[in-house]
Design a protein around this motif. Structure first.
Motif, mmCIF file in Angstrom:
data_model
loop_
_atom_site.group_PDB
_atom_site.id
_atom_site.type_symbol
_atom_site.label_atom_id
_atom_site.label_comp_id
_atom_site.label_asym_id
_atom_site.label_seq_id
_atom_site.Cartn_x
_atom_site.Cartn_y
_atom_site.Cartn_z
ATOM 1 N N VAL A 143 0.843 -1.196 0.000
ATOM 2 C CA VAL A 143 0.000 0.000 0.000
ATOM 3 C C VAL A 143 0.877 1.244 0.000
ATOM 4 C CG1 VAL A 143 -1.494 1.390 1.488
ATOM 5 C CG2 VAL A 143 -2.110 -0.967 0.992
ATOM 6 N N ALA A 144 1.884 1.255 0.845
ATOM 7 C CA ALA A 144 2.775 2.414 0.925
ATOM 8 C C ALA A 144 3.557 2.607 -0.373
ATOM 9 C CB ALA A 144 3.727 2.248 2.105
ATOM 10 N N ILE A 145 4.061 1.497 -0.927
ATOM 11 C CA ILE A 145 4.835 1.572 -2.168
ATOM 12 C C ILE A 145 3.987 2.129 -3.309
ATOM 13 C CG2 ILE A 145 5.941 0.183 -3.973
ATOM 14 C CD1 ILE A 145 6.872 -1.715 -1.688
ATOM 15 N N TYR A 146 2.796 1.567 -3.487
ATOM 16 C CA TYR A 146 1.984 1.938 -4.650
ATOM 17 C C TYR A 146 1.306 3.295 -4.492
ATOM 18 C CZ TYR A 146 3.204 -1.981 -7.397
ATOM 19 O OH TYR A 146 3.936 -2.843 -8.180
ATOM 20 N N LYS A 147 1.097 3.707 -3.283
ATOM 21 C CA LYS A 147 0.588 5.065 -3.051
ATOM 22 C C LYS A 147 1.637 6.091 -3.491
ATOM 23 C CE LYS A 147 -1.760 7.709 0.612
ATOM 24 N NZ LYS A 147 -0.847 8.822 0.909
ATOM 25 N N SER B 32 1.652 8.795 -7.023
ATOM 26 C CA SER B 32 1.911 10.237 -7.021
ATOM 27 C C SER B 32 2.983 10.601 -8.042
ATOM 28 C CB SER B 32 2.337 10.690 -5.623
ATOM 29 O OG SER B 32 1.314 10.438 -4.683
ATOM 30 N N ALA B 33 4.041 9.791 -8.104
ATOM 31 C CA ALA B 33 5.134 10.083 -9.031
ATOM 32 C C ALA B 33 4.691 9.928 -10.487
ATOM 33 C CB ALA B 33 6.316 9.169 -8.735
ATOM 34 N N LEU B 34 3.921 8.903 -10.775
ATOM 35 C CA LEU B 34 3.427 8.721 -12.137
ATOM 36 C C LEU B 34 2.511 9.859 -12.549
ATOM 37 C CD1 LEU B 34 2.680 4.886 -12.274
ATOM 38 C CD2 LEU B 34 4.201 6.135 -13.819
ATOM 39 N N GLN B 35 1.609 10.232 -11.653
ATOM 40 C CA GLN B 35 0.681 11.316 -11.963
ATOM 41 C C GLN B 35 1.418 12.616 -12.246
ATOM 42 O OE1 GLN B 35 -3.423 12.085 -10.200
ATOM 43 N NE2 GLN B 35 -2.118 13.245 -8.834
#
Length: 332
Positions: free
Chosen positions: A106-110, A114-117
């Motif tokens: 959850v922490a990794i993909y959250k 943000s970085a991808l967006q």
């Protein structure tokens, strides 16, 4: 001249990344005429290994590759990305509870959302490979609201290809002539491999095999447990087939599925009849066709009572995962 496509692979120093990068560079993902800018990302402890992977790719002198960026900086890796293959994740170790693994991912993909967006192309196509793949993809989608929901998917093509392979072996029909198996639901042992609409050599798989006990039993469990069986045999996970199926997933998404053929992709359920009764907002594997860079869920397939029960069971697991992820995020 075709403009280069920027492809990011996370977890690039790992087994799947090492198997995937050469296939991307040879054109297996985007075609033999599409030049590639390759972004390789991994965590700081794997930085030296990541540099080694990049060195090998340079030494291979792939004509399609215009540039390679190997980095442990998430923002640098995401910059200008057109296709993001999210292989990196926190694996389940001995003695770890499911909730512990979920909390790490959850922490990794959250953070990756943000970085991808912020840094990727506005129409970036994302495929999540790391387990729990469906829920990791859902987290990423929810925390990158500027990325269209339909542009975030998870990989169930590996399961789909496994189903095709099992049918081919059972019937003796070449795998190229086996079509329209379906993987419903979660990329887990609750997934439902469905051959009710599949054909082999143009004939119904049900009629050709003529063994419902096998198709409803051994076939299903073989596909569900194939990853574990490969680990038992190889002592390593199924990196080669996973990498190949990632290329298949993206290639069909970008270039389209052949006429009369569908594949399986984990996508956001629209709910209602269009989503075969699966709750809206779950990241669920459906049969899809692709055209013009977009996927569409195959509509109007008859669902028998047995199938309904199995589809609902895997949906229930996904709903449980989604609830768990939401609780973990709320506690952060």
């Amino acid at each position: 001249m075709v403009s280069p496509v920027t492809v990011m692979i996370t977890g690039a120093a790992g087994q799947i990344g090492y198997a995937l990068a050469p296939q991307v560079c040879r054109g297996a993902m985007l075609g033999p005429d599409t030049p590639i800018i390759l972004h390789l990302l991994d965590i700081a402890p794997a930085e030296t290994a990541l540099k080694g992977v990049a060195m090998e790719l340079v030494d291979a002198a792939y004509p399609l590759v215009k540039k390679i960026v190997a980095t442990v900086n998430l923002e640098e890796a995401c910059k200008g990305v057109d296709v993001a293959v999210m292989v990196g994740g926190f694996p389940r170790g001995p003695g770890m509870e499911r909730k512990d693994v979920m909390a790490k991912n959850v922490a990794i993909y959250k953070g990756q959302a943000s970085a991808l967006q912020e840094h990727a192309s506005p129409d970036v196509k994302v495929v999540v490979v790391a387990n729990p793949a469906n829920t990791n993809a859902l987290i990423l989608s929810n925390y990158a609201p500027k990325i269209p929901k339909e542009n975030v998917t998870c990989l169930t093509r590996l399961d789909h290809n496994r189903a095709l392979g099992q049918v081919s072996e059972r019937t003796g029909v070449p795998v190229s002539d086996v079509k329209n198996c379906i993987i419903w639901g979660n990329h887990s042992s609750t997934q439902y491999p469905d051959v009710n609409h599949a054909t082999a050599g143009g004939k119904s798989v049900r009629e050709l095999v003529n063994d419902d006990e096998y198709l409803n039993g051994e076939f299903v469990t073989t596909v569900q447990q194939r990853g574990a069986a490969i680990i038992a045999a190889r002592k390593f996970s199924s990196a080669l087939s996973a990498a190949s199926s990632v290329c298949d997933h993206v290639r069909d998404w970008v270039h389209g599925t052949p006429e009369g053929t569908w594949t399986s992709m984990g996508v956001i359920s629209p709910g209602g009849d269009a989503g075969y009764g699966v709750e809206a907002g779950l990241m669920y594997s459906f049969p899809v066709t692709c055209a013009g860079g977009k996927w569409s869920i195959v509509q109007g397939l008859a669902i028998d009572d047995r199938s309904r029960s199995l589809m609902d069971a895997t949906a229930a697991e996904l709903k449980e995962e989604k609830t768990m992820a939401e609780e973990l995020i709320a506690a952060m």
